[in-house]
Design a protein around this motif. Structure first.
Motif, short mmCIF file in Angstrom:
data_model
loop_
_atom_site.label_atom_id
_atom_site.label_comp_id
_atom_site.label_asym_id
_atom_site.label_seq_id
_atom_site.Cartn_x
_atom_site.Cartn_y
_atom_site.Cartn_z
N UNK A 864 0.82 -1.20 0.00
CA UNK A 864 0.00 0.00 0.00
C UNK A 864 0.86 1.25 0.00
N UNK A 865 1.90 1.27 0.82
CA UNK A 865 2.70 2.49 0.90
C UNK A 865 3.68 2.61 -0.26
N UNK A 866 4.12 1.49 -0.81
CA UNK A 866 5.04 1.56 -1.95
C UNK A 866 4.34 0.92 -3.15
N UNK A 867 4.61 -0.32 -3.40
CA UNK A 867 3.94 -0.99 -4.51
C UNK A 867 3.96 -2.48 -4.28
N UNK A 868 3.14 -3.15 -5.04
CA UNK A 868 3.08 -4.60 -4.93
C UNK A 868 4.43 -5.23 -5.27
N UNK A 869 5.08 -4.70 -6.29
CA UNK A 869 6.36 -5.32 -6.66
C UNK A 869 7.42 -5.08 -5.60
#
Ligand SMILES: [Zn+2]
Length: 1101
Positions: A864-869
């Motif tokens: 959520x705060x960065x990305x799924x990858x």
């Protein structure tokens, strides 16, 4: 189903929207519906501000009701809400939690939402959100791709570090009053109440207990007496100055506990005070002293004597020891806790000789045990371990706690706790005593891991303060022996529940209040869910947890909001419609939430009528946000549980949402909408939390409904989300059965109201991030308007101060709640673990399931705060980093292959399973709402269910036998071995059950024996297995009985109802079945062996 540009109206034809938009020309949208229903006719004149007639053009907007004085006087506020609101009057805000006391306004007119500063903003400085919270606009620097386990991310909570608090460490006690968030157990009023409730006679010269035998050596000198820095008088007087609330009278009216509020103490103004603070809240020890306090442990004899002298000198306010402890040998035989009772060395693990093995995973690929994986047993002396908390309730990622943060950093493993604090328990000791014995300094509850210095004093295992044993505690009600405080149930049970006296209440315990909010738009009616829910409620009405005070109410909504007056004495329920959704008001609030006993017949009437009332509705719009606002207003005076049923994207009023899912983007790990598109639901959830309202969301939708936004309403109010994708009463019978079973559980399971939970840990350790559904109200106090037995929580920790002086550390969770019977109770769990000083010991004690579970929680935040990858990379790096650390720091000689300690032999497998789990998988399979739901589950599920959904159990079931079977209530439950998740383990002549937690898939091989087909499935041959078979017939054969017994037993173990699909090769569910084969390669993910090679490559870099 997933075409771009999903119409906002859900399943209805888009033409309907236009029609409803021009309402006057289309006449009543309910022409065939509720108009003819007698239930519609209201006896209240329209001039009172709402309209009881159906035609839309006649609806009076709410605002018109607010302006005339008559409208004001009728609906002007909560003063007439209900008897329960007695304690809600002016001047009583002290009784309320801080958020409430700051925000509540006597009148709701004009909309508290516009006037109240949102609690999130108020608390933003003192109470940061849980990290990774779903709030939009998180502005964090991009995190590294691995986890810095030692550095709490921004927005996390520190509980022990004075430096991290808003309270200067050396500022003394008096300053505390300036920040009521942190007034806590440091408050002398609590200390007073503590002493008073103990009803102990003078501590100076206690009577000799009958069993006391003179002639014993002197007890050690008392330490840690009342903190010298204390300045109680000003605070006390400030409490005197507070207006006396009507708490006492209200308590008496409730017929509850006797009033102990005599005005000399205890006007609590927050739950924080009641439950008692952690270290932060009690900075009465200057730093130097607390170090000493920690070092004077007589259970820890190896300490430098110099400390003891200093401590004596610093002890004030305590009588000379001789007065307290006339000579006499203690009859006291508590097992001393300490170094000598740790197993002498790691040879303690010789109980599990396998545990010392190192394994080359590239050679030994099948490390999965054939029976359920057991959590590691902490390396403690058996006398201590036998008292320890069950791992089902309380687990730590490392069963050996590193002595220093530097050591923890070296291991590259996450340190954290996984809790299931309100789990249904078969046996739970409950203590009713006027004295709840707690540490005077850190408010820890007395527990099996404290040490008794002698009969009269015990030393806290969290802060090391020496406390007096209250007189009452000297008597053991179980053994009826005096002078054995260490045999009291509180000291014999790591899990225990206390009946809380009145000082643990901010107000009289609230009644159980249940409000149901139903979507009745065209889309909702189409699904047919309302029939089932109403029927289920009818069936379970008498089983709702509660008592004679139970209250219930109903709201329905489409483009308008409908209330139902259920006032006792009415001949039938009355429907009241509010059409102004921009400024919702509550018509006759006192009749909408009613006593269930008194109005039961009206409630039953309504439940029987409701499903038909909207049968022919054409209204496609959904004003969910305004309906939630109305429900919140209705429940604010009491708190309670709000159950919301929603079937589509909300389209009208506040909280309206737009479709965001783009199927083409599903496959990429970037650019998917995991964050909410509005903060409306979160803000409302925080308002709810402040008023002790929890919101449970049942989403039954075939189309994108933006669960990322909607879910916030439950997440921050400590509710839960249940998701039934594509629910339809005819087309989706398995979902119908699932909803039915789960509603049965939901409606009847135990519930705790107005709860708070605090987790304490031994000084030196620090909790910094919380995972789960709650709001962190102050520092480390979790606000749980409701707590349910099916919710799990996790916390991350770091080692703030070296633990070199101690051999054991403890963790204690205390959950203070109001039972459905109106009792205030405290459930306490205490876990004790050894401190270790070497990397090898850390690795030996690693709990791989707990580690995987905590990493999953952290990965949701990272997504959520960065990305799924980023989250996926971080998961892989967690394995690489820890195994690299093991390789470089623990292994003495370099082995070929991928070497892991035995404890972590399943670590790469579980992380690979997480990467393939719906939350974190790539590929086009995961619909956005399903992914978000999976993430909600990661955060809210107890560890065992999280692991089962991540790494399912595979069994061969066509040859079940009674060998090794369990016998449960005279039923024989076969226990087939668990198989690796690979098609290699399947064979065409067998049948295999995949138990993935929420779903079970029984795959039948093409050449499966005729016996299984006919005796279990009841079919003649393979081809006649239905493609959509979802249940097993009950046949009168031993094979059928065994199979059904096994599957039923698996289902009974969990609070949700797993759907069973019986499939063959041609079945559409075959792909799902294969997807759970974690060890196999898929188009977008590595096989287990490929993954191991990848890890090995990284480790050997
Ligand atoms: Zn303590």
């Amino acid at each position: 189903m997933s075409q771009p540009g999903i119409p906002v109206s859900g399943g209805a034809a888009s033409g309907l929207q236009a029609q409803n938009g021009a309402a006057p020309t289309s006449g009543s949208p309910y022409t065939n519906g509720p108009v003819q229903n007698p239930l519609m006719s209201s006896q209240v004149p329209a001039s009172q501000g709402y309209n009881s007639q159906r035609p839309a053009s006649h609806h009076l907007p709410a605002k018109t009701a607010l302006n005339p004085i008559s409208g004001q006087s009728n609906y002007g506020g909560f003063q007439t809400v209900s008897p329960l609101s007695n304690y809600q009057g002016p001047g009583q805000t002290l009784n309320r939690p801080p958020m409430a006391s700051n925000t509540i306004t006597p009148s709701l007119h004009g909309g508290p939402f516009s006037r109240m500063p949102p609690p999130a903003l108020q608390n933003s400085t003192a109470t940061p959100m849980p990290s990774g919270s779903f709030h939009p606009g998180v502005n964090l620097p991009p995190p590294p791709l691995n986890w810095q386990y030692n550095s709490p991310p921004a927005g996390s909570q520190i509980n022990h570090s004075p430096a991290g608090s808003t309270q200067p460490a050396g500022s003394g006690n008096t300053n505390l009053t300036t920040n009521h968030q942190y007034i806590s157990s440091g408050d002398p009023s609590l200390q007073n109440s503590y002493i008073k409730s103990g009803s102990a006679p003078s501590l100076v010269n206690p009577p000799l207990p009958p069993t006391f035998q003179p002639g014993a050596p002197l007890g050690p000198p008392p330490t840690g007496g009342p903190p010298p820095a204390r300045a109680p008088t000003p605070q006390k007087s400030s409490h005197h100055a507070m207006p006396q609330p009507s708490f006492s009278s209200a308590a008496n009216q409730e017929g509850g506990t006797s009033n102990t509020n005599n005005g000399s103490m205890m006007v609590h103004n927050s739950y924080d005070e009641i439950e008692g603070g952690g270290f932060l809240a009690t900075p009465q020890f200057p730093n130097k002293n607390s170090k000493m306090g920690r070092s004077v442990g007589y259970a820890y004899p190896s300490l430098p004597p110099g400390y003891q002298n200093t401590t004596l000198a610093s002890t004030t306010g305590m009588p000379p020891p001789s007065l307290n402890y006339p000579s006499g040998p203690p009859t006291f035989t508590q097992t001393p806790l300490g170094a000598n009772h740790l197993t002498a060395s790691m040879s303690g693990l010789s109980l599990h000789p396998e545990g010392l093995r190192v394994i080359n995973l590239l050679q030994e690929r099948n490390m999965l045990p054939s029976t359920p994986l057991q959590p590691p047993v902490p390396n403690l002396h058996e006398d201590i371990q036998k008292l320890n908390c069950s791992p089902e309730l309380f687990r730590c990622t490392l069963t050996g706690i590193p002595q220093t943060q530097a050591l923890l950093n070296k291991a590259k493993l996450p340190l954290g706790l996984l809790l299931h604090p309100f789990k249904d328990l078969v046996q739970l000791p409950v203590v009713t005593s006027s004295t709840i014995v707690r540490c005077r300094s850190c408010r820890t509850y007395i527990n099996p891991f404290v040490s008794f210095l002698d009969q009269r004093r015990w030393k806290c295992n969290l802060c090391y303060r020496v406390n007096d044993v209250p007189e009452e505690f000297m008597y053991n009600p179980l053994t009826r022996v005096y002078g054995e405080p260490h045999r009291r149930p509180e000291v014999q049970n790591a899990t225990i529940e206390f009946m809380a006296p009145s000082e643990y209440m901010l107000r009289p315990p609230q009644p159980p209040v249940y409000l149901f909010v139903f979507d009745v738009s065209h889309n909702a009616i189409e699904t047919g869910y309302l029939n089932l829910v109403c029927q289920s409620l009818l069936d379970n009405l008498d089983l709702l947890p509660g008592n004679t005070r139970t209250k219930i109410g109903f709201i329905t909504f489409d483009s308008t909001i409908h209330f139902y007056s259920l006032q006792e004495g009415l001949s039938q329920p009355q429907m009241l419609i509010v059409s102004d959704i921009d400024d919702v008001f509550i018509p006759m609030p006192e009749n909408l939430l009613v006593n269930l006993n008194e109005s039961k017949e009206l409630v039953q009437d309504l439940l029987k009528t409701l499903p038909q009332m909207f049968g022919k509705t054409l209204e496609t719009q959904s004003a969910l946000g305004p309906a939630l606002q109305a429900a919140f207003k209705l429940m604010s005076p009491t708190g309670g549980r709000m159950s919301v049923f929603q079937t589509q994207l909300p389209t009208l009023g506040v909280g309206a949402l737009k479709p965001r899912e783009e199927p083409n983007h599903r496959s990429s790990a970037k650019e998917i909408h995991l964050t909410p598109s509005t903060d409306f639901y979160k803000k409302l959830a925080l308002d709810c939390s402040g008023q002790q309202v929890a919101v449970d969301l049942f989403l039954l939708s075939g189309q994108y409904s933006d669960l990322a936004s909607l879910g916030c309403i439950s997440r921050y109010s400590a509710g839960s989300v249940c998701y039934y994708p594509s629910y339809h009463h005819q087309h989706n019978p398995v979902q119908v059965r699932k909803l039915q079973k789960e509603l049965q559980r939901y409606l009847t399971r135990k519930i705790g109201f107005e709860a708070v939970m605090r987790i304490r840990c031994t000084k030196g350790l620090s909790i910094h991030t919380f995972h789960g559904n709650f709001f962190v109200r102050s520092t480390d106090l979790l606000s749980l308007p409701n707590v349910n037995p099916d919710a799990g929580y996790a916390v991350q920790m770091s080692v703030e101060e070296n633990l070199t002086d101690t051999q054991l550390v403890s963790f204690q969770s205390a959950l203070l709640y109001t039972s459905s019977k109106g009792e205030r109770r405290i459930r306490v769990h205490t876990l004790c673990l050894p401190v270790v000083s070497t990397l090898n010991e850390i690795f030996l004690g690693a709990d791989v399931q707990a580690i995987a579970g905590l990493l999953a929680n952290m990965a949701v935040d990272r997504s959520v705060t960065a990305s799924l990858s980023d989250a996926r990379d971080a998961l892989v790096n967690a394995v690489v980093d820890s195994l690299s650390a093991y390789r470089s720091s623990v292994l003495s000689n370099q082995h070929p292959g991928l070497i892991v300690p035995f404890s972590l032999r399943l670590f790469p497998l579980f992380v690979l399973a997480l990467l393939k789990q719906k939350s974190f998988q790539t590929g086009t399979n995961a619909r956005l709402d399903e992914r978000i739901f999976a993430m909600c589950q990661v955060k809210n599920q107890p560890l065992i269910y999280l692991m089962l959904t991540t790494h399912p159990s595979l069994y061969r079931v066509d040859n079940l036998s009674d060998e090794g079977a369990l016998n449960v209530n005279d039923r024989t439950i076969p226990q087939p071995p668990i198989l690796q998740l690979s098609v290699e383990k399947l064979s065409r002549d067998g049948a295999f059950l995949m138990d993935a937690g929420f779903v079970m898939i029984l795959w039948v091989g093409k050449n499966c024996g005729q016996n299984f087909l006919s005796q279990v499935l009841g079919v003649q041959n393979y081809a006649s297995i239905a493609l959509t078979m979802t249940d097993l017939p009950e046949l009168n054969t031993p094979e059928s009985a065994r199979t059904i017994a096994f599957i039923s037993w698996l289902r009974e173990q969990r609070p949700f109802f797993p759907i069973l699909y019986v499939i063959r090769d041609e079945s559409p569910m075959k792909a799902t079945f294969l997807q759970y084969m974690v060890e196999d390669r898929t188009e977008s993910a590595l096989s287990y062996y490929e993954f191991l090679l990848h890890i090995q490559q990284q480790v050997n870099k």
